[in-house]
Design an enzyme around this catalytic site. Structure first.
Site, PDB file in Angstrom:
ATOM      1  N   ASP A 167      11.728 -22.272  22.030  1.00 50.30           N
ATOM      2  CA  ASP A 167      12.625 -21.802  20.966  1.00 50.30           C
ATOM      3  C   ASP A 167      11.894 -20.930  19.937  1.00 50.30           C
ATOM      4  OD1 ASP A 167      11.062 -23.622  19.643  1.00 50.30           O
ATOM      5  OD2 ASP A 167      12.661 -25.088  19.321  1.00 50.30           O
ATOM      6  N   GLY A 168      10.622 -20.655  20.169  1.00 51.49           N
ATOM      7  CA  GLY A 168       9.888 -19.755  19.272  1.00 51.49           C
ATOM      8  C   GLY A 168       9.082 -20.471  18.201  1.00 51.49           C
ATOM      9  N   GLU A 169       9.233 -21.790  18.076  1.00 52.27           N
ATOM     10  CA  GLU A 169       8.420 -22.504  17.074  1.00 52.27           C
ATOM     11  C   GLU A 169       6.995 -22.669  17.591  1.00 52.27           C
ATOM     12  OE1 GLU A 169      10.456 -26.145  16.116  1.00 52.27           O
ATOM     13  OE2 GLU A 169      12.211 -25.072  15.345  1.00 52.27           O
ATOM     14  N   HIS A 212      -4.460  -6.201  -3.377  1.00 51.25           N
ATOM     15  CA  HIS A 212      -3.741  -5.211  -4.187  1.00 51.25           C
ATOM     16  C   HIS A 212      -3.344  -5.879  -5.504  1.00 51.25           C
ATOM     17  CE1 HIS A 212      -0.515  -2.370  -5.215  1.00 51.25           C
ATOM     18  NE2 HIS A 212      -1.152  -1.533  -4.436  1.00 51.25           N
ATOM     19  N   LYS A 269       0.478  10.074  -8.858  1.00 53.90           N
ATOM     20  CA  LYS A 269       1.401   9.831  -7.735  1.00 53.90           C
ATOM     21  C   LYS A 269       2.699   9.214  -8.233  1.00 53.90           C
ATOM     22  CE  LYS A 269       1.158   6.186  -4.605  1.00 53.90           C
ATOM     23  NZ  LYS A 269       0.469   5.376  -3.592  1.00 53.90           N
ATOM     24  N   ARG A 321       6.050   7.374  -6.453  1.00 53.59           N
ATOM     25  CA  ARG A 321       6.646   6.927  -5.191  1.00 53.59           C
ATOM     26  C   ARG A 321       8.160   6.979  -5.297  1.00 53.59           C
ATOM     27  NH1 ARG A 321       5.295   4.491  -0.615  1.00 53.59           N
ATOM     28  NH2 ARG A 321       3.083   4.178  -1.093  1.00 53.59           N
ATOM     29  N   ASP A 375      -8.680   4.821  -0.300  1.00 47.42           N
ATOM     30  CA  ASP A 375      -7.545   4.017  -0.770  1.00 47.42           C
ATOM     31  C   ASP A 375      -7.715   2.595  -0.264  1.00 47.42           C
ATOM     32  OD1 ASP A 375      -5.271   3.494  -2.180  1.00 47.42           O
ATOM     33  OD2 ASP A 375      -3.922   4.690  -0.947  1.00 47.42           O
TER      34      ASP A 375
HETATM   35  C1  R5P Z   1      -0.421   1.676  -3.463  1.00 49.76           C
HETATM   36  O1  R5P Z   1      -0.472   1.260  -4.598  1.00 49.76           O
HETATM   37  C2  R5P Z   1      -1.524   1.430  -2.522  1.00 49.76           C
HETATM   38  O2  R5P Z   1      -2.753   1.499  -3.170  1.00 49.76           O
HETATM   39  C3  R5P Z   1      -1.497   2.395  -1.342  1.00 49.76           C
HETATM   40  O3  R5P Z   1      -1.677   3.713  -1.824  1.00 49.76           O
HETATM   41  C4  R5P Z   1      -0.200   2.291  -0.592  1.00 49.76           C
HETATM   42  O4  R5P Z   1       0.102   0.964  -0.326  1.00 49.76           O
HETATM   43  C5  R5P Z   1      -0.265   3.079   0.695  1.00 49.76           C
HETATM   44  O5  R5P Z   1       0.954   2.949   1.346  1.00 49.76           O
HETATM   45  P1  R5P Z   1       1.488   4.076   2.318  1.00 49.76           P
HETATM   46  O6  R5P Z   1       0.445   4.306   3.379  1.00 49.76           O
HETATM   47  O7  R5P Z   1       2.757   3.514   2.895  1.00 49.76           O
HETATM   48  O8  R5P Z   1       1.745   5.292   1.477  1.00 49.76           O
END
Ligand code: R5P
Length: 301
Positions: A36-38, A126, A192, A194, A219
């Protein structure tokens, strides 16, 4: 004293490197998935031992439940203490309720893991708006190791050498600066915005140092690659001769790697905090050092 490193079979290679950096045995967790996936993991622990589980939490939803079950099994099988090393810690980016109706995922993950583990070590989580990892794990010892040394070591081996480090957003400023300092080069940071999961707008301030340079674009995470692609295009437009993207946690797939190449990124290097092809910079030594530091802290009575 920690007695052994426990890991699921898919993480055996990374866990083995970490265990040998600490001089500890590696014990594999048995896995069984019911029809069942468990899932039902099986562990081997000695009475009274301090067990350390290493599990990366990329693609976390399928990994979290077996991890919580393994922690429970370790305690029931005699471990007096169970700790977690998560080279990549998931759900840290939803550290605010950005829009009404959303959860505070970081807090949920923290509560969940705090209920199962005594101490948590991770790498370059993060924590852009959370000042300290201990806030994520209330009542637990927690340590967030930096990955600047890993990226700088990987970048320092490149030929031609890196002339300039670029961060893709203001949040990357501190540790892009650290990588630049270790390489002895300058740093340039973009602004940046988003607009969605895959859409970002990004601008670098004008800097003549970009023209003709080998730029290391650093990054913490590459997921959709939207951030790195936008940064790559901007740096290329500013005259960069060569761009190497160096990322701590490579959550991306192969198609993303191809899109980055199309955006002018010549090479993508990532650590092995996440499983997958091409993730080569080893995190084991850095995590082992951080683990010794966490382990040396006086624990609660
Ligand atoms: C954002 O705050 C992080 O430091 C990365 O820049 C981000 O998570 C990268 O995500 P993606 O590759 O989807 O742009």
């Amino acid at each position: 004293m920690t007695s052994a490193v426990h890991a699921f079979p898919d993480n055996a290679a990374a866990a083995g490197r970490f265990a040998s950096a600490l001089g500890l045995p590696l014990r594999l967790i048995g896995t069984h998935v019911f029809p069942d996936g468990e899932s039902r993991p099986t562990v081997e622990a000695r009475a009274g031992e301090t067990a350390l589980v290493l599990q990366t939490l990329a693609r976390p939803d399928g990994r979290l439940m077996p991890l919580l079950l393994a922690a429970d099994a370790l305690r029931r099988n005699g471990a007096a203490r169970v700790d977690l090393v998560a080279p990549y810690l998931a759900y840290m980016r939803q550290d605010r309720v950005f829009h009404p109706g959303e959860p505070l995922s970081q807090a949920v993950l923290g509560r969940m893991l705090s209920g199962a583990f005594d101490r948590v070590l991770t790498l370059e989580a993060h924590l852009h708006r959370t000042p300290d990892l201990a806030r994520v794990f209330p009542g637990r010892e927690a340590l967030n190791a930096g990955a600047e040394d890993i990226l700088a070591a990987g970048l320092s081996r490149l030929r031609p050498g890196v002339d300039l480090v670029a961060g893709p957003d203001a949040e990357s400023r501190a540790w892009a600066g650290e990588v630049a300092r270790r390489l002895g080069v300058g740093v340039l940071v973009a602004g940046k915005t988003r607009h969605g999961d895959r859409e970002v707008n990004l601008q670098y301030p004008e800097d003549p140092a970009v023209r003709g340079a080998h730029v290391a674009l650093v990054d913490d995470i590459c997921s959709t690659g939207g951030t790195l692609a936008a940064a790559g295009r901007a740096l290329k437009a500013a005259g960069a001769a060569r761009i190497t993207a160096a990322v701590v946690h490579g959550l991306h797939d192969r198609a993303t790697a191809r899109r980055l190449a199309a955006a002018g990124i010549d090479r993508l290097v990532t650590t092995d905090s996440v499983l997958g092809p091409g993730r080569r910079l080893p995190v084991a030594e850095t995590l082992a050092r951080a683990w010794r530091e966490l382990d040396a802290r006086p624990g609660p009575d």
